[in-house]
Enzyme design. Sequence first.
Site, PDB file in Angstrom:
ATOM      1  N   CYS A  36      31.349  53.756  17.004  1.00  0.00           N
ATOM      2  CA  CYS A  36      30.277  53.345  16.096  1.00  0.00           C
ATOM      3  C   CYS A  36      29.139  52.587  16.783  1.00  0.00           C
ATOM      4  CB  CYS A  36      30.855  52.502  14.965  1.00  0.00           C
ATOM      5  SG  CYS A  36      32.034  53.391  13.921  1.00  0.00           S
ATOM      6  N   HIS A  62      25.142  48.180  11.775  1.00  0.00           N
ATOM      7  CA  HIS A  62      26.077  49.278  11.565  1.00  0.00           C
ATOM      8  C   HIS A  62      26.712  49.120  10.185  1.00  0.00           C
ATOM      9  CE1 HIS A  62      29.292  52.083  11.905  1.00  0.00           C
ATOM     10  NE2 HIS A  62      30.233  51.176  12.084  1.00  0.00           N
ATOM     11  N   ASN A  74      30.520  54.848   6.039  1.00  0.00           N
ATOM     12  CA  ASN A  74      30.416  54.704   7.485  1.00  0.00           C
ATOM     13  C   ASN A  74      30.262  56.084   8.110  1.00  0.00           C
ATOM     14  OD1 ASN A  74      30.677  54.212  10.209  1.00  0.00           O
ATOM     15  ND2 ASN A  74      32.557  53.029  10.050  1.00  0.00           N
TER      16      ASN A  74
END
Length: 334
Positions: free
Chosen positions: A116, A256, A286
């Site tokens: 990520c 994020h 996500n």
Amino acid sequence: MNKIHAAITAVHGYVPDYVLTNHELETMVDTNDEWIVTRTGIKERRILKDPSMATSDLAVPAVEGLLKKRGIAAEEIDLIIFCTSTPDMLFPATANILADKVGAKNAWGYDLQAACSGFIFGLTTGAQFIESGHHQKVLVVGGDTMSRVINYEDRTTCILFGDGCGCALLEPNTEGLGVQDSILKSDGGGRDYLNIRGGGSLHPASHQTVDQKLHYAYQEGQTVFKFAVTNMANAAAEIMEKNNLKAEDVKWLIPHQANKRIIDATANRMGIGPEKVAINIEKYGNTTNGTIPLCLWDWEDKLKKGDNLILAAFGGGFTWGSVYLKWAYDGNKS
């Protein structure tokens, strides 16, 4: 001669049409909408349903939109850095597949795998090619088709992830705008807590690895959450301190989008209020490498030339970090 910085001159994104809601997930695993929203902030996520399509196919409309917005041809791109955890294939690189699909005939490229944190790793890497003077147009793509590696019988992961792709174009800037600084970190000791164990050289694909479900994303939630809260927040605060930035100097935090509580902890550590935090986790979940560029795209019309932005991320492995950049243009999302 003024120092060359690598400035973002255009952003764009793409998400699939299919919307997977919390209520639909209630029919698949033992969970409910209230539990998901309270603990993650996610209400829905997008899923790529067509089995003939892959991550590069998410990137094509994102890149084509960016090229149109910037008014340039694909042949002008020098380099493509594709940040992804779900490449089309182990090789060739998805960056090269994308270059072929969009007609970027003069670009070389490679994939960057940092889970990520990939997009901020890729942004920092791409900036070096611009700052060195070797490249004029570097395309940094962040995208994943996480639905292909999620076990929809595992409620610890299936509620979190979605599919999507965003991209940013880096070009030289001599006005002092663009990427100013970065702090990037990794700790391979975290590999046991967030991973996909199957498919690599350690556990090559076999009937056994499939039966053991090793090709799905695995997460030990509490361990990952604690590490992410601390390290993503610390990286964001550290880059502010390193560059003598106070809370009032920061216009936007672009975090994020993994968990609303992690985002809140990062903002609190920076001393900024929620009005300065760009969030779209509620509609995309996500998307791994896609979250930050999709956030830049969603919030583009609010970004003004000269704005101080802090980008912060945390990913499996573990990886984490932050980027400080000065936005280079008055945004106009389209």
